[in-house]
Design a protein around this motif. Sequence first.
Motif, PDB file in Angstrom:
ATOM      1  N   THR A 329      39.249  -7.744   4.859  1.00 50.85           N
ATOM      2  CA  THR A 329      39.826  -8.517   5.958  1.00 50.85           C
ATOM      3  C   THR A 329      38.768  -9.463   6.497  1.00 50.85           C
ATOM      4  O   THR A 329      37.560  -9.213   6.325  1.00 50.85           O
ATOM      5  CB  THR A 329      40.338  -7.603   7.089  1.00 50.85           C
ATOM      6  OG1 THR A 329      40.897  -8.399   8.132  1.00 50.85           O
ATOM      7  CG2 THR A 329      39.216  -6.755   7.672  1.00 50.85           C
ATOM      8  N   ASP A 330      39.217 -10.539   7.148  1.00 49.46           N
ATOM      9  CA  ASP A 330      38.267 -11.418   7.835  1.00 49.46           C
ATOM     10  C   ASP A 330      38.300 -11.194   9.342  1.00 49.46           C
ATOM     11  O   ASP A 330      37.780 -12.001  10.113  1.00 49.46           O
ATOM     12  CB  ASP A 330      38.546 -12.890   7.509  1.00 49.46           C
ATOM     13  CG  ASP A 330      39.928 -13.349   7.975  1.00 49.46           C
ATOM     14  OD1 ASP A 330      40.728 -12.509   8.436  1.00 49.46           O
ATOM     15  OD2 ASP A 330      40.214 -14.561   7.879  1.00 49.46           O
ATOM     16  N   ASP A 331      38.892 -10.089   9.760  1.00 45.63           N
ATOM     17  CA  ASP A 331      39.074  -9.801  11.183  1.00 45.63           C
ATOM     18  C   ASP A 331      37.751  -9.374  11.820  1.00 45.63           C
ATOM     19  O   ASP A 331      37.108  -8.421  11.379  1.00 45.63           O
ATOM     20  CB  ASP A 331      40.121  -8.691  11.358  1.00 45.63           C
ATOM     21  CG  ASP A 331      40.698  -8.646  12.762  1.00 45.63           C
ATOM     22  OD1 ASP A 331      40.051  -9.153  13.693  1.00 45.63           O
ATOM     23  OD2 ASP A 331      41.809  -8.102  12.921  1.00 45.63           O
ATOM     24  N   MET A 332      37.379 -10.078  12.886  1.00 47.09           N
ATOM     25  CA  MET A 332      36.153  -9.764  13.624  1.00 47.09           C
ATOM     26  C   MET A 332      36.435  -9.156  14.988  1.00 47.09           C
ATOM     27  O   MET A 332      35.496  -8.918  15.758  1.00 47.09           O
ATOM     28  CB  MET A 332      35.321 -11.040  13.793  1.00 47.09           C
ATOM     29  CG  MET A 332      34.617 -11.518  12.550  1.00 47.09           C
ATOM     30  SD  MET A 332      33.281 -10.403  12.030  1.00 47.09           S
ATOM     31  CE  MET A 332      32.188 -10.488  13.447  1.00 47.09           C
ATOM     32  N   ARG A 333      37.695  -8.905  15.290  1.00 47.98           N
ATOM     33  CA  ARG A 333      38.019  -8.388  16.612  1.00 47.98           C
ATOM     34  C   ARG A 333      37.389  -7.013  16.836  1.00 47.98           C
ATOM     35  O   ARG A 333      37.619  -6.087  16.074  1.00 47.98           O
ATOM     36  CB  ARG A 333      39.538  -8.323  16.791  1.00 47.98           C
ATOM     37  CG  ARG A 333      40.162  -9.679  17.068  1.00 47.98           C
ATOM     38  CD  ARG A 333      41.669  -9.624  17.102  1.00 47.98           C
ATOM     39  NE  ARG A 333      42.233  -9.465  15.768  1.00 47.98           N
ATOM     40  CZ  ARG A 333      43.547  -9.504  15.509  1.00 47.98           C
ATOM     41  NH1 ARG A 333      44.407  -9.670  16.502  1.00 47.98           N
ATOM     42  NH2 ARG A 333      43.985  -9.357  14.273  1.00 47.98           N
ATOM     43  N   GLU A 334      36.582  -6.920  17.900  1.00 52.16           N
ATOM     44  CA  GLU A 334      35.912  -5.672  18.283  1.00 52.16           C
ATOM     45  C   GLU A 334      35.043  -5.111  17.162  1.00 52.16           C
ATOM     46  O   GLU A 334      34.781  -3.899  17.124  1.00 52.16           O
ATOM     47  CB  GLU A 334      36.939  -4.615  18.722  1.00 52.16           C
ATOM     48  CG  GLU A 334      37.831  -5.042  19.863  1.00 52.16           C
ATOM     49  CD  GLU A 334      37.094  -5.156  21.181  1.00 52.16           C
ATOM     50  OE1 GLU A 334      36.041  -4.518  21.324  1.00 52.16           O
ATOM     51  OE2 GLU A 334      37.579  -5.892  22.061  1.00 52.16           O
ATOM     52  N   ALA A 335      34.577  -5.961  16.251  1.00 51.54           N
ATOM     53  CA  ALA A 335      33.743  -5.492  15.151  1.00 51.54           C
ATOM     54  C   ALA A 335      32.424  -4.948  15.692  1.00 51.54           C
ATOM     55  O   ALA A 335      31.809  -5.560  16.571  1.00 51.54           O
ATOM     56  CB  ALA A 335      33.471  -6.625  14.168  1.00 51.54           C
ATOM     57  N   PRO A 336      31.956  -3.791  15.190  1.00 55.95           N
ATOM     58  CA  PRO A 336      30.663  -3.265  15.640  1.00 55.95           C
ATOM     59  C   PRO A 336      29.515  -4.245  15.432  1.00 55.95           C
ATOM     60  O   PRO A 336      28.509  -4.188  16.144  1.00 55.95           O
ATOM     61  CB  PRO A 336      30.487  -2.007  14.782  1.00 55.95           C
ATOM     62  CG  PRO A 336      31.871  -1.585  14.429  1.00 55.95           C
ATOM     63  CD  PRO A 336      32.639  -2.862  14.273  1.00 55.95           C
ATOM     64  N   SER A 337      29.653  -5.133  14.454  1.00 58.75           N
ATOM     65  CA  SER A 337      28.574  -6.089  14.189  1.00 58.75           C
ATOM     66  C   SER A 337      28.265  -6.958  15.404  1.00 58.75           C
ATOM     67  O   SER A 337      27.111  -7.384  15.589  1.00 58.75           O
ATOM     68  CB  SER A 337      28.952  -6.990  13.004  1.00 58.75           C
ATOM     69  OG  SER A 337      30.100  -7.767  13.297  1.00 58.75           O
ATOM     70  N   ILE A 338      29.250  -7.206  16.247  1.00 58.24           N
ATOM     71  CA  ILE A 338      29.029  -8.127  17.369  1.00 58.24           C
ATOM     72  C   ILE A 338      28.026  -7.560  18.369  1.00 58.24           C
ATOM     73  O   ILE A 338      26.969  -8.167  18.613  1.00 58.24           O
ATOM     74  CB  ILE A 338      30.358  -8.506  18.040  1.00 58.24           C
ATOM     75  CG1 ILE A 338      31.274  -9.224  17.039  1.00 58.24           C
ATOM     76  CG2 ILE A 338      30.110  -9.391  19.261  1.00 58.24           C
ATOM     77  CD1 ILE A 338      32.669  -9.496  17.559  1.00 58.24           C
ATOM     78  N   PRO A 339      28.283  -6.390  18.990  1.00 55.50           N
ATOM     79  CA  PRO A 339      27.286  -5.884  19.935  1.00 55.50           C
ATOM     80  C   PRO A 339      25.964  -5.530  19.280  1.00 55.50           C
ATOM     81  O   PRO A 339      24.896  -5.673  19.893  1.00 55.50           O
ATOM     82  CB  PRO A 339      27.960  -4.661  20.551  1.00 55.50           C
ATOM     83  CG  PRO A 339      29.007  -4.244  19.575  1.00 55.50           C
ATOM     84  CD  PRO A 339      29.471  -5.507  18.935  1.00 55.50           C
TER      85      PRO A 339
END
Length: 437
Positions: A329-339
């Motif tokens: 998927t290309d979904d970044m919603r609430e992805a752990p990678s962000i924080p």
Amino acid sequence: MIGGGYVGLVSAACFAEFGNDVAVVEIDPDRLAALRDGRIPIYEPGLDTLVADNSRAGRLSFGADIAEAVTGAEAIFIAVGTPPRNGDGQADLTYVHQAARQIARAMGGHAVIVTKSTVPVGTSRRIAEIVREERPDLDFDVASNPEFLREGSAIGDFMRPDRVIVGVDENAPDGGARTRGVLGALYRPLSLIEAPVLFVKLETAELTKYASNSFLAMKISFINEMADLCDRVGADVHDLARGMGLDGRIGRKFLHPGPGYGGSCFPKDTLALTRIAQEAGAPTRLIEATVAVNDARKIAMAGRIAAACGGSVRGKRVAVLGLTFKPETDDMREAPSIPILVRLAEQGAQIRAFDPVGMPVARPLLPPGLTYCDSALDAAQDADVLLVLTEWNEFRALPPTQLAATMRGRVVVDLRNIFDPAAMKAAGFAYQSLGRP
């Protein structure tokens, strides 16, 4: 199908594949233009072919006119977004209510108005009230038909589901018989392969989606905490998970440790369920704890990475494999990678990242100083530390010796447990994973 987003588009394409005529209403002009042009605005394996085949066959069409789409329709699905409401986390039903009003104004003869969006308990009955306010004389029924689609395998989930849940208004004059007839016929291809189609009360259907996702999120948080415990006592979390999963009462799925759950469903639905339960006077303490544990875990992972680097990542060149919340998927919603990556960047890390499909979506969500690479080995070039955040299959195939020849340092922090510890040790790495000796 009102809404051409992830749920609406996948559902529409699959209903068309069943042989039905499906009209998708999408008001976003760019998305509509892409769909009409055969370009799929989301990444989902196999969806492009399914949409193209059914569009070519004349069973699937796209437009912006609700009145045109609902004319003659037997079932009208609402599949619009229900994002968390600012301030309290409850689902924002603005788009659902707007769609209900527009449907009411456009309808002619009888149809079943079906909620496909994930919505709080009571939404279907509120939709019925809205429709009656707009058109007191209109002949219609309401139903709730929550989706259970996993990103990356949504078509298979739709075509071969564990179950189909249909909420019916038992207070309707016919006791919901017309609704059962319309939706029973729509899902008949699944009945033929003996997929369970469960007809339940409206409220039960609405709650089932939240309860299912929250339970799965709870399993993920549980095994994550068990992985931390395994680290402390010298146990192996994978053997632990197998030992648990072979118990038929527990099951094997969703017992895979990681940096925390993300995506479009679990974070939103767990938070919404806690609000629903609080408002009903029956708080869900386990789910409240699950939300807290997951939020804390994402933050703790940045500390784990810094500790593996000797206590600080300042000036370290960090290679990152995977950005999306899960593979396929290309979904970044609430992805752990962000924080995680925000904190590493704040602490002075020089980050080079690669994701097979997620980088265009990730760019506006991650710190501006990140370097986006052309491949996993490009990201690993001269890296002091390698960080695995998403378990794409192509990363599993990377030979440890090749990584060792590419990297400058020898630290690997594998937050998805994709590599073999023995092979990594043999290649000279100081290898850290989750819950494995």
